[in-house]
Design a protein around this motif. Structure first.
Motif, PDB file in Angstrom:
ATOM      1  N   THR A 146       0.856  -1.181   0.000  1.00 53.23           N
ATOM      2  CA  THR A 146       0.000   0.000   0.000  1.00 53.23           C
ATOM      3  C   THR A 146       0.895   1.235   0.000  1.00 53.23           C
ATOM      4  OG1 THR A 146      -1.814   1.140   1.146  1.00 53.23           O
ATOM      5  CG2 THR A 146      -0.192   0.042   2.520  1.00 53.23           C
ATOM      6  N   PHE A 180      -2.568  -1.078  11.043  1.00 51.37           N
ATOM      7  CA  PHE A 180      -3.467  -0.153  10.366  1.00 51.37           C
ATOM      8  C   PHE A 180      -4.407   0.418  11.423  1.00 51.37           C
ATOM      9  CE2 PHE A 180      -2.276  -2.818   6.780  1.00 51.37           C
ATOM     10  CZ  PHE A 180      -2.240  -1.938   5.710  1.00 51.37           C
ATOM     11  N   GLU A 182      -7.930   2.938  11.488  1.00 54.27           N
ATOM     12  CA  GLU A 182      -8.913   3.726  10.755  1.00 54.27           C
ATOM     13  C   GLU A 182      -9.245   5.012  11.503  1.00 54.27           C
ATOM     14  OE1 GLU A 182     -10.547   3.546   7.744  1.00 54.27           O
ATOM     15  OE2 GLU A 182      -8.946   2.096   7.368  1.00 54.27           O
ATOM     16  N   ASN A 201      -2.868   6.458   4.895  1.00 57.32           N
ATOM     17  CA  ASN A 201      -3.163   5.393   3.929  1.00 57.32           C
ATOM     18  C   ASN A 201      -3.824   6.021   2.704  1.00 57.32           C
ATOM     19  OD1 ASN A 201      -3.895   3.109   2.544  1.00 57.32           O
ATOM     20  ND2 ASN A 201      -5.041   2.176   4.227  1.00 57.32           N
ATOM     21  N   ASP A 256      -9.206  -2.966   2.765  1.00 63.50           N
ATOM     22  CA  ASP A 256      -8.384  -2.673   3.943  1.00 63.50           C
ATOM     23  C   ASP A 256      -8.795  -3.550   5.118  1.00 63.50           C
ATOM     24  OD1 ASP A 256      -6.800   0.034   3.275  1.00 63.50           O
ATOM     25  OD2 ASP A 256      -8.799   0.169   2.414  1.00 63.50           O
ATOM     26  N   MET A 260      -6.099  -6.359   4.066  1.00 64.40           N
ATOM     27  CA  MET A 260      -4.837  -5.723   4.435  1.00 64.40           C
ATOM     28  C   MET A 260      -4.584  -5.745   5.946  1.00 64.40           C
ATOM     29  SD  MET A 260      -3.704  -5.017   1.451  1.00 64.40           S
ATOM     30  CE  MET A 260      -2.353  -3.843   1.546  1.00 64.40           C
ATOM     31  N   GLU A 261      -5.633  -5.587   6.754  1.00 61.40           N
ATOM     32  CA  GLU A 261      -5.449  -5.576   8.204  1.00 61.40           C
ATOM     33  C   GLU A 261      -5.222  -6.972   8.774  1.00 61.40           C
ATOM     34  OE1 GLU A 261      -8.531  -3.406  10.205  1.00 61.40           O
ATOM     35  OE2 GLU A 261      -8.402  -1.700   8.840  1.00 61.40           O
TER      36      GLU A 261
END
Length: 362
Positions: A146, A180, A182, A201, A256, A260-261
């Motif tokens: 990313t 990560f 949010e 991100n 995500d 990705m997480e």
């Protein structure tokens, strides 16, 4: 050995409702020239990656109702490369869909995935970071990358990535990902910014067909199974009915959160490029070219008297005179004019709802 082709998937199905009244369902923000530069956000995204990919290596994923608009704005891209979603299911199904299509063209392809509505102020730096990511993805073939943007302020509206160990070799500013997060609250955003380990991100990814397909199969098997089924059919025979059936079975989940997480083979390529997610009128004003008293005239002609800190976006060929306003915005499209304090731009959805309610009561 033949060099692996590079494809670019542009996700262009959003509605951009926070930029009402300029952004409408009939033509959301990605199809508009928001910054008054003569190119829409979609076209600017295409231009950015045209230095890496040929026109036939772009795949645009959009809503059914925007296919003709995409083709009109990007006539160089083959029309069959404009994939349409029957409805929105977030980014994971969108990416699985595009990947399945690209896989039929080249199973060893490397893929860039990008939103269509971000502003890259220094595109050459951004593209260099993407090229480094491509080299790493092709070298390892089992990584998910990313693009992270260096934070220049505590920001609660973006996701954050915590960078871990630097990757060895000729991969400048490429790190393993620790975590990560949010959209943190203001206190955490300040901690992230001051810590120096975190970057924003950008929502731009680089991976191979193999690495993302394996990741989707592992972490979102229900979604990937729908497109494994489609792989048995030539892409030229993917009818709207077939795609709708696949989307009916897909959960609404972002790449995500869904992949990705959870994955362990995730890396962040940090870029020094200036970047902005134009999610609202405030972010557009922040990126606009201002005159000596901080007015931004993005479209149309405006005469400003005794006014400062204003944003103006009206149709070309129209003129407005503004006298005595400070930190206001004036936006018009299709007969609807929004005049409010710039800070009020964040309430665009509320204004839209109030207008709709009034019209329904008449």
């Amino acid at each position: 050995m033949e060099k692996a082709p590079i494809y670019c998937t542009i996700m262009a199905g959003g509605q951009g409702t926070r930029l009402w009244p300029l952004s409408r369902q009939a033509a959301p923000k990605q199809f508009l020239d928001l910054m008054g530069v003569g190119r829409t956000m979609l076209q600017m995204t295409y231009d950015r990656f045209r230095t890496i990919c040929e026109p036939e290596q772009f795949v645009i994923v959009t809503n059914d109702i925007y296919k003709e608009l995409v083709h009109k704005q990007l006539p160089e891209v083959p029309e069959e490369n404009i994939l349409t979603e029957p409805f929105r299911r977030n980014t994971a199904p969108c990416i699985a869909y595009a990947t399945g299509y690209i896989k039929q063209k080249s199973a060893n392809a490397t893929i860039i995935v990008t939103p269509s509505d971000h502003l890259i102020v220094t595109p050459s730096l951004f593209v260099e970071s993407v090229k480094t990511s491509i080299a790493f993805a092709q070298d390892k073939d089992d990584v998910l990358i990313t693009i992270g943007v260096k934070a220049n302020r505590p920001e609660t509206g973006f996701g954050y990535i915590q960078a871990g160990s630097q990757v060895e070799g000729d991969y400048k500013m490429l790190n393993e990902v620790k975590t990560f997060t949010e959209k943190p609250n203001a206190e955490m955003a300040k901690v992230f910014y001051e810590c120096g380990e975190f970057c924003w991100n950008s929502g731009v990814f680089v991976w191979t067909v193999k690495s993302i397909t394996e990741a989707l199969s592992k972490y979102l098997p229900n979604i990937q199974s729908q497109f494994d089924e489609l792989d048995r059919i030539p892409a030229s025979h993917w009818t709207p009915e077939v795609i709708r059936k696949a989307y009916d079975e897909c959960e609404n989940v972002s790449i995500d959160y869904g992949v990705m997480e959870k994955a362990r083979n995730v890396y962040v390529q940090q870029t020094e490029s200036l970047w902005a997610d134009l999610g609202g009128w405030g972010s557009i004003y922040e990126q606009a070219i201002l005159d000596d008293i901080n007015n931004a005239i993005l479209s149309g002609d405006a005469i400003l008297k005794n006014s400062e800190g204003c944003l103006v976006h009206i149709p070309e060929g129209k003129t407005c005179i503004i006298d005595g306003l400070k930190d206001y915005m004036v936006v018009e499209r299709d007969g609807i004019i929004l005049i409010c304090p710039r800070e009020g731009g964040k309430d665009a959805l509320k204004y839209k709802a109030e207008m709709k309610a009034k019209m329904n009561n008449q």
